[in-house]
Design a protein around this motif. Structure first.
Motif, PDB file in Angstrom:
ATOM      1  N   TRP A   1       4.541-104.200  79.316  1.00 38.77           N
ATOM      2  CA  TRP A   1       3.830-105.468  79.133  1.00 38.77           C
ATOM      3  C   TRP A   1       4.772-106.669  79.139  1.00 38.77           C
ATOM      4  CZ3 TRP A   1       3.664-101.406  75.545  1.00 38.77           C
ATOM      5  CH2 TRP A   1       4.426-101.569  74.383  1.00 38.77           C
TER       6      TRP A   1
ATOM      7  N   ARG B   1       0.942-118.853  80.275  1.00 39.68           N
ATOM      8  CA  ARG B   1       0.371-117.515  80.420  1.00 39.68           C
ATOM      9  C   ARG B   1      -0.044-117.299  81.871  1.00 39.68           C
ATOM     10  NH1 ARG B   1      -4.917-116.947  77.168  1.00 39.68           N
ATOM     11  NH2 ARG B   1      -5.695-118.089  78.973  1.00 39.68           N
TER      12      ARG B   1
ATOM     13  N   TYR C   1       3.937-110.576  80.886  1.00 41.28           N
ATOM     14  CA  TYR C   1       3.390-111.545  79.936  1.00 41.28           C
ATOM     15  C   TYR C   1       3.806-112.990  80.209  1.00 41.28           C
ATOM     16  CZ  TYR C   1       0.958-108.514  76.606  1.00 41.28           C
ATOM     17  OH  TYR C   1       0.046-107.680  76.001  1.00 41.28           O
TER      18      TYR C   1
ATOM     19  N   LEU D   1      -3.973-112.956  83.160  1.00 43.55           N
ATOM     20  CA  LEU D   1      -4.142-112.479  81.787  1.00 43.55           C
ATOM     21  C   LEU D   1      -5.250-113.217  81.040  1.00 43.55           C
ATOM     22  CD1 LEU D   1      -0.428-112.033  80.618  1.00 43.55           C
ATOM     23  CD2 LEU D   1      -1.979-110.324  81.578  1.00 43.55           C
TER      24      LEU D   1
ATOM     25  N   ARG E   1      -3.987-108.698  75.676  1.00 41.33           N
ATOM     26  CA  ARG E   1      -3.166-109.221  76.769  1.00 41.33           C
ATOM     27  C   ARG E   1      -3.318-110.740  76.891  1.00 41.33           C
ATOM     28  NH1 ARG E   1      -1.518-106.057  81.146  1.00 41.33           N
ATOM     29  NH2 ARG E   1      -2.531-107.453  82.638  1.00 41.33           N
TER      30      ARG E   1
ATOM     31  N   LEU F   1       8.082-108.319  73.974  1.00 43.42           N
ATOM     32  CA  LEU F   1       7.145-109.127  74.759  1.00 43.42           C
ATOM     33  C   LEU F   1       7.804-109.903  75.891  1.00 43.42           C
ATOM     34  CD1 LEU F   1       4.905-110.604  71.897  1.00 43.42           C
ATOM     35  CD2 LEU F   1       4.703-108.415  73.095  1.00 43.42           C
TER      36      LEU F   1
ATOM     37  N   ARG G   1      -1.227-112.198  74.443  1.00 44.35           N
ATOM     38  CA  ARG G   1       0.150-111.803  74.722  1.00 44.35           C
ATOM     39  C   ARG G   1       0.826-111.239  73.468  1.00 44.35           C
ATOM     40  NH1 ARG G   1       2.993-116.385  78.375  1.00 44.35           N
ATOM     41  NH2 ARG G   1       1.789-117.835  77.103  1.00 44.35           N
TER      42      ARG G   1
END
Length: 441
Positions: A182, A76, A186, A80, A99, A174, A102
């Protein structure tokens, strides 16, 4: 080398299309659920506001777990990470939480119930758009009811409802090649399989796990080694334990249900095996031919496998809905409730999904595929020109299959009952593990 896998993933988008139907039966007689007191409905924002600092620590520990426990884990991005900030707005805090997990930031997390068709409840109905960002599948049986903050609701209702929630948009678009803002931030990288432009394809890498494919397949198609389904279970199960420990029982049951969705996906054998019934050499040959501009073999595999997967999912769902409508218990309901095998497995641990659930399902996949093929009309099993998903006659065709009285259909019913028994057993064992982890430290 993801071309063939991209196509084969598409046909699995419908698997276990309404988890809540089966979850009500799996948990309704489980003492830990049946005897649990009703819980007070609480908006997500209230939970996040109350537990900012504990959530900061938990989400950091989840990331550390992913880095050490998941092969090919995509880290990650540091920006975030969830950081406690009591002065920010509820909306900002909610976005930061989503977020950090994720998941899709437009996920609804509405206050709602998924009605049990055996015991339908009255009250304010909610449209699909109030709880989901996705178009509802035809014949899915979803019926949504509104909840209000402060209202009391049964633990079973919260738990069973939440087992269907990850299919309502949490894992959509994602990846960095997804058509979303996003996905590009991510850190999951390119979508490992499925078509990034198709919403339902985009969630498949979080809802399948090909953990026991041969070494040859893993070498030829290395993307099968990424198992993000394990990440999702860990995230939501540890959130459930935290919520229970800190006095947020509504979110304890709800996060537990969210986590169980991913485990339940793995009880579907076609979620745990890439191409049951086809030799690895054919799969890799189809892959190689498609890469040089000859996609015929790949397209046939995709279409035939798509039809088989779609019909078994709709058949199972229709059987459960019909039993509820007629108030006639069948072998599926009995299998879901049956606790005889619950203690026959190793104690719950973080390896249980991989070493028990996924292994069992992958070993059952070939027999299920063969049984299904024998029970289906010939077009379903052998005609690559027949696209079941593109036709609106699927429900009628399933009705005809249900009317058939043949050894093949009986074997299919028995295979589904066995799969539903595994669904119930592993769901209960996982919940017991979550509840044990919820004990005060």
């Amino acid at each position: 080398m993801v071309l063939l896998l991209a196509g084969l993933a598409t046909m699995q988008a419908m698997a276990w299309e309404n988890h809540s139907l089966a979850s009500y039966r799996a948990f309704e007689n489980m003492p830990e659920v049946a005897s649990a007191p009703s819980v007070t409905v609480e908006p997500l924002e209230a939970f996040l506001r109350a537990e900012e600092y504990t959530l900061e620590a938990l989400l950091a520990s989840q990331e550390a777990w992913g880095l050490t426990s998941i092969e090919k884990y995509p880290a990650r991005p540091a920006e975030l990470a969830f950081k406690a900030d009591p002065g920010r707005s509820d909306e900002s805090r909610r976005l930061a939480f989503l977020r950090a997990l994720r998941v899709a930031p437009d996920s609804r997390f509405a206050l709602y119930t998924q009605s049990d068709p055996w015991n339908p409840t009255s009250g304010t109905r909610l449209p699909s758009a109030a709880v989901s960002t996705q178009t509802e599948a035809t014949g899915s049986g979803y019926r949504y009811g509104a909840l209000k903050s402060g209202e009391l609701v049964a633990a079973l209702t919260v738990l069973a409802t939440a087992t269907g929630e990850p299919d309502l948009g949490l894992d959509i678009h994602l990846f960095e090649d997804s058509p979303s803002d996003w996905g590009r931030v991510y850190g999951f990288g390119p979508q490992p399989y499925g078509n990034p432009a198709v919403a339902q394809d985009s969630h498949i890498p979080f809802h399948s796990g090909f953990m026991h494919e041969s070494r040859l397949v893993k070498l030829g198609i290395p993307t099968v080694r990424r198992n993000l389904i394990l990440l999702r279970f860990h995230q939501f199960s540890t959130l459930a334990a935290l919520a229970f420990r800190t006095g947020h029982a509504y979110w304890g049951w709800r996060f537990a249900g969210l986590s169980l969705h991913y485990l339940q996906d793995l009880t579907q054998p076609l979620r745990a095996a890439l191409v049951p019934g086809e030799p690895n050499t054919k799969l890799l040959s189809a892959q190689a031919l498609a890469l040089v501009g000859l996609p015929g073999m790949k397209d046939e595999l995709v279409q035939l496998r798509s039809n088989r997967c779609l019909v078994v999912e709709k058949y199972q769902s229709e059987l459960l809905l019909r039993a509820a409508a007629n108030k006639q218990e069948t072998a599926l309901e009995k299998a879901l409730r049956n606790t005889d095998k619950d203690r026959g497995y190793t104690d719950w641990s973080e390896r249980y999904m991989r070493d028990v659930v996924s292994l069992q399902s992958s070993r059952a996949a070939l027999a299920l595929a063969q049984t299904l093929t024998a029970a289906l009309p010939a077009a379903f099993a052998a005609d690559a020109g027949f696209d079941l998903a593109a036709r609106e006659t699927g429900s009628n065709l399933l009705s005809e299959l249900i009317k058939r009285d043949s050894p093949e259909r009986n074997r299919l019913d028995a295979a589904l009952a066995e799969t539903m028994a595994n669904f119930g057993t592993h769901s209960r064992n996982a919940l017991r593990g979550i509840l044990r982890a919820s004990d005060p430290l």
